[in-house]
Design an enzyme around this catalytic site. Structure first.
Site, PDB file in Angstrom:
ATOM      1  N   GLU A 173       1.847   2.021  -3.500  1.00 41.00           N
ATOM      2  CA  GLU A 173       0.750   2.603  -4.284  1.00 41.00           C
ATOM      3  C   GLU A 173       0.780   4.127  -4.182  1.00 41.00           C
ATOM      4  O   GLU A 173       0.530   4.833  -5.160  1.00 41.00           O
ATOM      5  CB  GLU A 173      -0.585   2.061  -3.776  1.00 41.00           C
ATOM      6  CG  GLU A 173      -1.791   2.680  -4.472  1.00 41.00           C
ATOM      7  CD  GLU A 173      -3.070   2.573  -3.668  1.00 41.00           C
ATOM      8  OE1 GLU A 173      -3.826   3.568  -3.627  1.00 41.00           O
ATOM      9  OE2 GLU A 173      -3.314   1.507  -3.075  1.00 41.00           O
ATOM     10  N   HIS A 174       1.100   4.636  -2.994  1.00 37.39           N
ATOM     11  CA  HIS A 174       1.183   6.088  -2.797  1.00 37.39           C
ATOM     12  C   HIS A 174       2.488   6.660  -3.347  1.00 37.39           C
ATOM     13  O   HIS A 174       2.495   7.691  -4.023  1.00 37.39           O
ATOM     14  CB  HIS A 174       1.085   6.403  -1.298  1.00 37.39           C
ATOM     15  CG  HIS A 174      -0.296   6.295  -0.737  1.00 37.39           C
ATOM     16  ND1 HIS A 174      -1.005   7.378  -0.269  1.00 37.39           N
ATOM     17  CD2 HIS A 174      -1.116   5.227  -0.570  1.00 37.39           C
ATOM     18  CE1 HIS A 174      -2.188   6.989   0.170  1.00 37.39           C
ATOM     19  NE2 HIS A 174      -2.271   5.675   0.005  1.00 37.39           N
TER      20      HIS A 174
ATOM     21  N   HIS B 234       0.838  -1.199   0.000  1.00 29.59           N
ATOM     22  CA  HIS B 234       0.000   0.000   0.000  1.00 29.59           C
ATOM     23  C   HIS B 234       0.876   1.253   0.000  1.00 29.59           C
ATOM     24  O   HIS B 234       0.544   2.258  -0.655  1.00 29.59           O
ATOM     25  CB  HIS B 234      -0.913  -0.024   1.232  1.00 29.59           C
ATOM     26  CG  HIS B 234      -1.884   1.105   1.296  1.00 29.59           C
ATOM     27  ND1 HIS B 234      -2.313   1.648   2.477  1.00 29.59           N
ATOM     28  CD2 HIS B 234      -2.504   1.819   0.323  1.00 29.59           C
ATOM     29  CE1 HIS B 234      -3.155   2.632   2.242  1.00 29.59           C
ATOM     30  NE2 HIS B 234      -3.284   2.768   0.942  1.00 29.59           N
TER      31      HIS B 234
ATOM     32  N   GLU C 116      -5.422   8.154   6.086  1.00 33.83           N
ATOM     33  CA  GLU C 116      -6.348   7.311   5.316  1.00 33.83           C
ATOM     34  C   GLU C 116      -6.868   6.158   6.171  1.00 33.83           C
ATOM     35  O   GLU C 116      -8.068   5.845   6.160  1.00 33.83           O
ATOM     36  CB  GLU C 116      -5.642   6.766   4.072  1.00 33.83           C
ATOM     37  CG  GLU C 116      -6.518   5.869   3.209  1.00 33.83           C
ATOM     38  CD  GLU C 116      -5.772   5.246   2.045  1.00 33.83           C
ATOM     39  OE1 GLU C 116      -6.408   4.490   1.280  1.00 33.83           O
ATOM     40  OE2 GLU C 116      -4.554   5.493   1.900  1.00 33.83           O
TER      41      GLU C 116
END
Length: 441
Positions: free
Chosen positions: A74-75, A71, A151
């Site tokens: 992904e950023h 994850h 998030e």
């Protein structure tokens, strides 16, 4: 007929495939040097296209010390490369009215963009630059660490999200599939930059990359653009390399035999999910499962909606859902209701599943459920993003591409007996229950 997608080296039989689709569309697949796979679906008359770069790595592939890395990447891939700053990447898509985003799953990660057909070369170049040449700058990583924590906090404030996340953990337990996709706050706070970098270098390779595009795209031009962009990014594309193997349908590891979990949140409404494991993503009965979930909780005429909401007024939202992975799947029944009614609603959901297992569906209900699925499939395929995703999942997961007519035929072939038999298996399986709400000890 389905289009089989063999894992072969460039130049081998099967490395170049073409098949016609509905509405005059055509799907082509090419294996480039390095084992990079490119699939496109040309949709006549469209002036837009969606392009995606898929990497066959998800949260379940993280090892100890690397939790949260998938994850994180992904950023971070949007935060700059050797050739572009984060602002350059953002401006490239904003300047043409395009949209760019990414998604992390348990078994794959996708970076995608929707642009005008004339801007496909730009989208390919930018996305390929991100995939091949991410800098993972230390300062940017620390900034993004805070963004990801925000998030996760946002998701933790949504009791429905909490219920679904905790349900996966309850069903799969202490296995890779039971871990949260986004990572835990503790994992995100502690994972070092070197671990994220190692995860990136290990999994982002030519043989694991799949590029898919749908809409106003020319396949030959797309292949040339992809190869040029990857080479510019420094990837060595070996002409003899074949694509990496697809994820094996092995075992997830020890799975609990049914777990009850209560998460306390100061909410006005409780969220409850009951269910367990089910079919993996490639099981031939996945179309039967689709009909079952549609009939049980897929719309306003479904059993859960009618019994729990319309007849008894116990919930505003209630539905059935299922998802499949390489070696296991998840099936659940959800409802949001007054905390005092949780036990009653849970019992009603179980009763409806058991009733489906005990008695075959009538012909009208079967036809209605099949019709709902067929209509939803066709309507969903009107959008380039859905077609792009279909190509990626066909390549990474199924090893075959079904055209819309073949998919409709398989849905329409489902019988009431098949649905009843599968419902019996699900009803007899170990059952987990997750409740999220203002419960006491």
């Amino acid at each position: 007929m389905p289009l089989n997608l063999p894992l072969v080296a460039p130049g081998s039989p099967g490395a170049e495939l073409v098949v016609g689709q509905d509405g005059g569309a055509a799907v082509r697949r090419t294996v480039l040097p390095g084992g990079v796979r490119v699939l496109s679906e040309h949709m006549p008359g469209l002036r837009s296209a969606t392009v995606g770069a898929w990497v066959g790595v998800g949260s379940r592939d993280e090892t100890s010390g690397h939790f949260g890395s998938t994850h994180f990447l992904e950023h971070l891939l949007f935060k700059g490369t050797a050739r572009r700053t984060a602002m350059d990447i953002a401006e490239a898509f904003d300047a043409v009215g395009g949209e760019a985003n990414a998604a992390t799953g348990k078994e794959h990660t996708c970076y995608y963009a929707r642009v005008l057909d004339t801007d496909v070369p730009m989208a390919v170049d930018v996305i390929a630059d991100m995939v091949t040449s991410a800098r993972l700058d230390v300062d940017e990583l620390e900034t993004e660490r805070g963004v990801i924590l925000e998030e996760l906090a946002m998701n933790d404030d949504d009791p429905s999200d909490v219920a679904h996340e905790q349900f996966a953990t309850a069903v799969f337990g202490d296995t890779p599939l039971g871990r949260p996709i986004g990572g835990t706050p503790q994992a995100i706070r502690s994972v070092p930059r070197d671990a994220v970098w190692e995860h990136y270098r290990e999994h982002y390779r030519p043989d694991t990359l799949v590029v898919t595009a749908a809409g106003g795209v020319d396949h030959d031009a797309l292949c040339a653009q992809v190869e040029a962009a990857l080479t510019a990014g420094g990837w060595a594309l070996d002409p003899g390399s074949a694509p990496a193997g697809r994820r094996a349908a092995g075992t997830t590891g020890p799975v609990p035999s049914g777990t009850e979990l209560t998460v306390r949140r100061p909410t006005e409404q409780a969220n409850v999910i009951v269910g367990g494991t089910c079919l993996n993503a490639t099981d031939d009965r996945r179309f039967v499962l689709s009909v079952l979930t549609a009939a049980l909780g897929g719309g306003m005429s479904s059993r859960l909606f009618q019994e729990i909401r319309e007849k008894r007024g116990l919930a505003y939202s209630t539905y059935a859902f299922a998802s499949g992975h390489a070696d296991a799947g998840l099936f659940g029944l959800y409802a949001g209701c007054t905390p005092a009614k949780v036990d009653e609603v849970t019992a009603l959901m179980v009763v409806e599943l058991e009733r489906m297992a005990d008695t075959p569906m009538g012909a009208p209900e079967l036809a209605r459920s099949i019709g709902q699925l067929c209509g939803g499939l066709v309507l969903g395929m009107e959008e380039t993003g859905a077609r792009m995703s279909r190509l990626g999942k066909a390549e990474l997961v199924h090893g075959e591409l079904l055209d819309v007519d073949e998919s409709l035929a398989r849905i329409r072939s489902v019988t009431a007996q098949q649905v009843q038999e599968l419902a019996g298996e699900l009803a007899a399986a170990p059952r987990s229950v997750v409740r999220v709400g203002p419960f006491g000890d």
